[in-house]
Design a protein around this motif. Structure first.
Motif, PDB file in Angstrom:
ATOM      1  N   HIS A   2     -36.930  79.199  44.157  1.00  0.00           N
ATOM      2  CA  HIS A   2     -36.369  79.600  42.886  1.00  0.00           C
ATOM      3  C   HIS A   2     -35.814  81.021  42.973  1.00  0.00           C
ATOM      4  N   HIS A   3     -35.041  81.366  41.964  1.00  0.00           N
ATOM      5  CA  HIS A   3     -34.499  82.715  41.846  1.00  0.00           C
ATOM      6  C   HIS A   3     -34.431  83.019  40.353  1.00  0.00           C
ATOM      7  N   ILE A   4     -34.995  84.143  39.948  1.00  0.00           N
ATOM      8  CA  ILE A   4     -34.989  84.522  38.537  1.00  0.00           C
ATOM      9  C   ILE A   4     -34.367  85.899  38.419  1.00  0.00           C
ATOM     10  N   THR A   5     -33.404  86.017  37.512  1.00  0.00           N
ATOM     11  CA  THR A   5     -32.754  87.295  37.257  1.00  0.00           C
ATOM     12  C   THR A   5     -32.867  87.605  35.774  1.00  0.00           C
ATOM     13  N   SER A   6     -32.765  88.876  35.459  1.00  0.00           N
ATOM     14  CA  SER A   6     -32.776  89.264  34.052  1.00  0.00           C
ATOM     15  C   SER A   6     -31.908  90.485  33.849  1.00  0.00           C
ATOM     16  N   SER A   7     -31.432  90.615  32.618  1.00  0.00           N
ATOM     17  CA  SER A   7     -30.667  91.794  32.238  1.00  0.00           C
ATOM     18  C   SER A   7     -30.988  92.100  30.785  1.00  0.00           C
ATOM     19  N   ALA A   8     -30.941  93.376  30.451  1.00  0.00           N
ATOM     20  CA  ALA A   8     -31.255  93.804  29.090  1.00  0.00           C
ATOM     21  C   ALA A   8     -30.148  94.704  28.575  1.00  0.00           C
ATOM     22  N   LEU A   9     -29.876  94.558  27.272  1.00  0.00           N
ATOM     23  CA  LEU A   9     -28.865  95.373  26.622  1.00  0.00           C
ATOM     24  C   LEU A   9     -29.164  95.424  25.133  1.00  0.00           C
ATOM     25  N   ALA A  10     -29.313  96.611  24.609  1.00  0.00           N
ATOM     26  CA  ALA A  10     -29.457  96.832  23.165  1.00  0.00           C
ATOM     27  C   ALA A  10     -30.512  95.951  22.507  1.00  0.00           C
ATOM     28  N   GLY A  11     -31.720  95.928  23.047  1.00  0.00           N
ATOM     29  CA  GLY A  11     -32.812  95.183  22.428  1.00  0.00           C
ATOM     30  C   GLY A  11     -32.810  93.696  22.689  1.00  0.00           C
ATOM     31  N   ALA A  12     -31.959  93.239  23.593  1.00  0.00           N
ATOM     32  CA  ALA A  12     -31.915  91.819  23.934  1.00  0.00           C
ATOM     33  C   ALA A  12     -32.028  91.662  25.451  1.00  0.00           C
ATOM     34  N   THR A  13     -32.775  90.665  25.862  1.00  0.00           N
ATOM     35  CA  THR A  13     -32.947  90.395  27.285  1.00  0.00           C
ATOM     36  C   THR A  13     -32.551  88.958  27.582  1.00  0.00           C
ATOM     37  N   SER A  14     -31.810  88.793  28.654  1.00  0.00           N
ATOM     38  CA  SER A  14     -31.422  87.469  29.125  1.00  0.00           C
ATOM     39  C   SER A  14     -32.112  87.231  30.465  1.00  0.00           C
ATOM     40  N   ILE A  15     -32.796  86.099  30.574  1.00  0.00           N
ATOM     41  CA  ILE A  15     -33.491  85.730  31.806  1.00  0.00           C
ATOM     42  C   ILE A  15     -32.916  84.399  32.274  1.00  0.00           C
ATOM     43  N   GLN A  39     -40.220  96.663  27.152  1.00  0.00           N
ATOM     44  CA  GLN A  39     -38.994  97.396  26.822  1.00  0.00           C
ATOM     45  C   GLN A  39     -38.615  97.227  25.357  1.00  0.00           C
ATOM     46  N   LYS A  40     -39.478  96.545  24.599  1.00  0.00           N
ATOM     47  CA  LYS A  40     -39.276  96.344  23.160  1.00  0.00           C
ATOM     48  C   LYS A  40     -38.051  95.513  22.826  1.00  0.00           C
ATOM     49  N   SER A  41     -37.721  94.543  23.674  1.00  0.00           N
ATOM     50  CA  SER A  41     -36.641  93.616  23.346  1.00  0.00           C
ATOM     51  C   SER A  41     -37.038  92.835  22.105  1.00  0.00           C
ATOM     52  N   HIS A  42     -36.112  92.656  21.196  1.00  0.00           N
ATOM     53  CA  HIS A  42     -36.354  91.877  19.979  1.00  0.00           C
ATOM     54  C   HIS A  42     -35.896  90.435  20.148  1.00  0.00           C
ATOM     55  N   PHE A  43     -35.001  90.218  21.094  1.00  0.00           N
ATOM     56  CA  PHE A  43     -34.436  88.901  21.369  1.00  0.00           C
ATOM     57  C   PHE A  43     -34.529  88.638  22.863  1.00  0.00           C
ATOM     58  N   VAL A  44     -35.031  87.456  23.219  1.00  0.00           N
ATOM     59  CA  VAL A  44     -35.099  87.061  24.621  1.00  0.00           C
ATOM     60  C   VAL A  44     -34.515  85.662  24.738  1.00  0.00           C
ATOM     61  N   GLY A  45     -33.594  85.508  25.653  1.00  0.00           N
ATOM     62  CA  GLY A  45     -33.023  84.196  25.947  1.00  0.00           C
ATOM     63  C   GLY A  45     -33.394  83.793  27.357  1.00  0.00           C
ATOM     64  N   ILE A  46     -33.906  82.582  27.501  1.00  0.00           N
ATOM     65  CA  ILE A  46     -34.220  82.046  28.821  1.00  0.00           C
ATOM     66  C   ILE A  46     -33.222  80.929  29.099  1.00  0.00           C
ATOM     67  N   ASP A  47     -32.387  81.143  30.098  1.00  0.00           N
ATOM     68  CA  ASP A  47     -31.337  80.186  30.460  1.00  0.00           C
ATOM     69  C   ASP A  47     -31.860  79.258  31.558  1.00  0.00           C
ATOM     70  N   LEU A  48     -31.906  77.972  31.248  1.00  0.00           N
ATOM     71  CA  LEU A  48     -32.443  76.963  32.162  1.00  0.00           C
ATOM     72  C   LEU A  48     -31.342  76.077  32.740  1.00  0.00           C
ATOM     73  N   THR A  49     -30.100  76.540  32.676  1.00  0.00           N
ATOM     74  CA  THR A  49     -28.954  75.765  33.136  1.00  0.00           C
ATOM     75  C   THR A  49     -29.091  75.333  34.592  1.00  0.00           C
ATOM     76  N   ARG A  50     -29.613  76.214  35.442  1.00  0.00           N
ATOM     77  CA  ARG A  50     -29.645  75.924  36.880  1.00  0.00           C
ATOM     78  C   ARG A  50     -31.029  75.497  37.388  1.00  0.00           C
ATOM     79  N   VAL A  51     -31.900  75.066  36.473  1.00  0.00           N
ATOM     80  CA  VAL A  51     -33.203  74.542  36.904  1.00  0.00           C
ATOM     81  C   VAL A  51     -32.976  73.169  37.528  1.00  0.00           C
ATOM     82  N   THR A  52     -33.463  72.991  38.746  1.00  0.00           N
ATOM     83  CA  THR A  52     -33.262  71.733  39.465  1.00  0.00           C
ATOM     84  C   THR A  52     -34.425  70.759  39.308  1.00  0.00           C
ATOM     85  N   SER A  53     -35.603  71.283  38.979  1.00  0.00           N
ATOM     86  CA  SER A  53     -36.772  70.438  38.723  1.00  0.00           C
ATOM     87  C   SER A  53     -37.856  71.282  38.067  1.00  0.00           C
ATOM     88  N   VAL A  54     -38.772  70.586  37.394  1.00  0.00           N
ATOM     89  CA  VAL A  54     -39.918  71.260  36.782  1.00  0.00           C
ATOM     90  C   VAL A  54     -41.147  70.395  37.030  1.00  0.00           C
TER      91      VAL A  54
END
Length: 104
Positions: A2-15, A39-54
């Protein structure tokens, strides 16, 4: 793998999760979520588009991430649930539910 990346901007985090969501990936995902919460993010999005299995451990880990975000008062979204991810979740759910039971 697996590979997990994240980025944060203005109180929002994308994983973004790429590859297999298993116990190791769930642990790494939780670490990324914990960083977002610190980091006090108020919004977090978890993108599962490229998950191949769980697997069951990955599903439990994702659920725990959701619970932690809700407990922290963070708005959490799960996006881009891939076809393989949805198929595996349905398979896991069917194994968990007793045969012949109906949900209302």
């Amino acid at each position: 793998m697996h590979h997990i990346t994240s980025s944060a901007l203005a109180g929002a985090t994308s994983i973004e999760v790429d590859g297999t969501l298993d116990v190791v990936a769930a642990y790494d995902l939780r670490l990324r979520l914990d960083v977002a919460l610190r980091q006090k993010s108020h919004f977090v999005g978890i993108d599962l588009t490229r998950v191949t299995s769980v697997d069951p451990d990955g599903a439990r880990g994702l659920r725990r991430c959701c619970e932690a975000a809700v407990a922290a008062g963070v708005v959490l979204t799960l996006t881009g649930c891939s076809g393989p991810f949805r198929t595996d979740l349905a398979r896991l759910e069917s194994r968990r539910s007793p045969v012949g039971s109906r949900r209302g």
